[in-house]
Enzyme design. Structure first.
Site, mmCIF file in Angstrom:
data_model
loop_
_atom_site.group_PDB
_atom_site.id
_atom_site.type_symbol
_atom_site.label_atom_id
_atom_site.label_comp_id
_atom_site.label_asym_id
_atom_site.label_seq_id
_atom_site.Cartn_x
_atom_site.Cartn_y
_atom_site.Cartn_z
ATOM 1 N N LYS A 81 -21.441 1.406 4.561
ATOM 2 C CA LYS A 81 -21.548 2.738 4.458
ATOM 3 C C LYS A 81 -21.828 3.685 5.421
ATOM 4 O O LYS A 81 -23.312 3.918 4.816
ATOM 5 C CB LYS A 81 -21.245 3.003 3.005
ATOM 6 N N LYS A 117 -24.607 3.335 9.972
ATOM 7 C CA LYS A 117 -24.734 5.070 10.463
ATOM 8 C C LYS A 117 -24.696 5.040 12.045
ATOM 9 O O LYS A 117 -25.210 4.302 12.066
ATOM 10 C CB LYS A 117 -26.221 5.415 10.739
ATOM 11 N N THR A 205 -22.404 16.717 -1.743
ATOM 12 C CA THR A 205 -24.063 16.116 -1.627
ATOM 13 C C THR A 205 -24.290 17.179 -1.759
ATOM 14 O O THR A 205 -25.506 17.501 -2.469
ATOM 15 C CB THR A 205 -23.638 16.295 -0.054
ATOM 16 N N ASN A 236 -22.421 22.412 4.733
ATOM 17 C CA ASN A 236 -21.552 22.526 4.068
ATOM 18 C C ASN A 236 -23.283 21.547 2.722
ATOM 19 O O ASN A 236 -22.747 22.572 1.849
ATOM 20 C CB ASN A 236 -20.874 20.338 4.073
ATOM 21 N N SER A 365 -17.705 9.419 -2.118
ATOM 22 C CA SER A 365 -17.249 8.875 -1.070
ATOM 23 C C SER A 365 -16.956 7.432 -1.485
ATOM 24 O O SER A 365 -15.579 6.886 -1.413
ATOM 25 C CB SER A 365 -18.430 8.271 -0.059
#
Length: 432
Positions: A81, A117, A205, A236, A365
């Site tokens: 992930k 990643k 986040t 963001n 997520s």
């Protein structure tokens, strides 16, 4: 060595430093918990490293070849992930470091995930939306079965967003047999709410950054009302962290983005700055309610809380001694290198580490993944309440471990994360 070669060497230095940082952090924690030597060997390297080169036709008809990466560090606890970023600094070393951080982050959060990643080495500002769509779809096709809803689940990262994820999901589902297409919607998270995304994922986040600051303040009996904070990176993460802190009564006094820095010790209204940046092609430069600030002086700004929410290796031995804040909340991945951290800790400055501080994104997520998997729809208030509960559990574990063992919060977080993975290996054994 020529001047050009010297410049290139300097530009590459932070990337190499990221891998050095994550390995030193890992080894410090592994020594602290006396990690089993065999498991240390396994966790010191990545499982898989995928590099793809793929051609894309540009708007002018010319073909450009791009290089993309996906590094899968470890899957002992579940599917890989982690985000995909579009940035000139993306390379295999950066992807390795970021994938490793994701392994610790998902483990610390108690999620059934490993770490991965990747991204593409490009500057997205140089391409049209149509070109970015073609680049994204071609990258997804090139990755093929290296990603999947039960294998490796990408998410947004630097310079990618919900639209990017929608393109990836659509491309991936289009390559599946018709009967399997809708069952693969959770191949990515961070999608638009209307395309299987989670309400509140956009702010998860930044909300997590705010929550960990709030939890720390509560532990220290500190009132956030009136406290001054600075934010590096007003994307963001930086925007939402600032938004929630301002609602708590804290005062934003300086911001830095890729274009420049601004300051106003009387306070910068978060929403006003955000609207200005939207109208100014994403830049905060020239904001009328603040004065220009030299980039090199940004971290020296008088404040109580510093939130690095941009790229890695921003706080180093060159500027750590200038920081006025008493708390660093790492909204970015790896924003503080090892040398910079040693200086900060020696000065008594607390650091809420990235794998805890910005973990609200991967927790969100996980919620989206579950929602898609189970065919559910969660409301925003339900999502925010679940995020609050999950982040508080993680924060308390790290804080208590840190206090009990007289460790800084990063080492404490790593110890908890690595011990969970170690237990999984010990209980299951090593094949064959």
């Amino acid at each position: 060595m020529t001047i050009t070669a010297e410049i290139k060497k300097v530009k590459k230095q932070p990337v190499r430093g990221m891998m050095d940082n994550v390995m030193q952090q890992f080894n410090n924690a592994a020594d602290q918990i006396d990690l089993h030597p065999s498991i240390r060997k396994i966790l010191s390297i990545t499982n898989n490293e995928i590099i793809v080169n793929f051609p894309v036709k540009m708007d002018n008809g010319e073909v450009e070849v791009f290089r993309g990466y996906r590094v899968q560090h470890n899957s002992a606890l579940g599917p890989y992930k982690g985000g995909l970023r579009y940035h000139p600094t993306v390379d295999i070393d950066a992807a390795r470091a970021l994938a490793m951080w994701m392994t610790w982050k998902t483990s610390l959060a108690g999620l059934p995930y490993g770490g991965g990643k990747g991204g593409i080495q490009l500057d997205p500002s140089k391409y049209s939306k149509d070109e970015l769509e073609r680049i994204t779809r071609r990258f997804t096709f090139a990755l093929a079965d290296n990603i999947g809803p039960e294998h490796d689940i990408p998410a947004p990262d630097v310079n990618t967003n919900s639209q990017t994820m929608a393109w990836i999901a659509d491309t991936y589902m289009s390559t599946r047999p018709p009967a399997e297409r809708t069952a693969n919607q959770h191949v990515v998270t961070g999608k638009p709410a209307g395309s299987g995304g989670l309400e509140g994922r956009d702010r998860a986040t930044g909300y997590g950054v705010y929550l960990t600051i709030k939890f720390w303040a509560e532990k220290k009996n500190i009132n956030l009302d009136g406290k001054k904070f600075i934010v590096q990176g007003f994307g963001n993460v930086g925007y939402w962290a600032a938004h929630f802190l301002e609602n708590e009564g804290a005062k934003l006094v300086a911001v830095q983005d890729a274009y420049g820095s601004i300051e106003n010790q009387n306070g910068i209204t978060v929403e006003t700055l955000f609207n200005y940046s939207l109208e100014n092609k994403g830049s905060i430069v020239g904001f009328p309610e603040a004065k220009a600030l030299s980039n090199k002086d940004f971290f020296a700004t008088a404040c109580d809380i510093c939130i690095p929410a941009a790229l890695g290796n921003q706080i180093t031995k060159n500027n750590a001694s200038q920081i006025k804040a008493t708390l660093i909340a790492e909204g970015a991945n790896g924003p503080t290198n090892v040398e910079g951290e040693m200086i900060l800790l020696d000065r008594g400055i607390t650091i809420i580490p990235d794998i805890l501080c910005n973990s609200g994104g991967v927790v969100g997520s996980y919620f989206e993944w579950l929602q898609n998997r189970n065919g559910e729809l969660w409301q925003l208030d339900e999502v925010m309440a679940k995020l609050n509960k999950k982040l508080k559990e993680s924060f308390n574990k790290v804080y208590e471990y840190s206090e009990k063992n007289a460790l800084d919060m990063r080492t404490a977080a790593y110890c908890i994360a690595i011990q969970r993975i170690e237990r999984a290996y010990i209980e299951r054994g090593i094949f064959p």
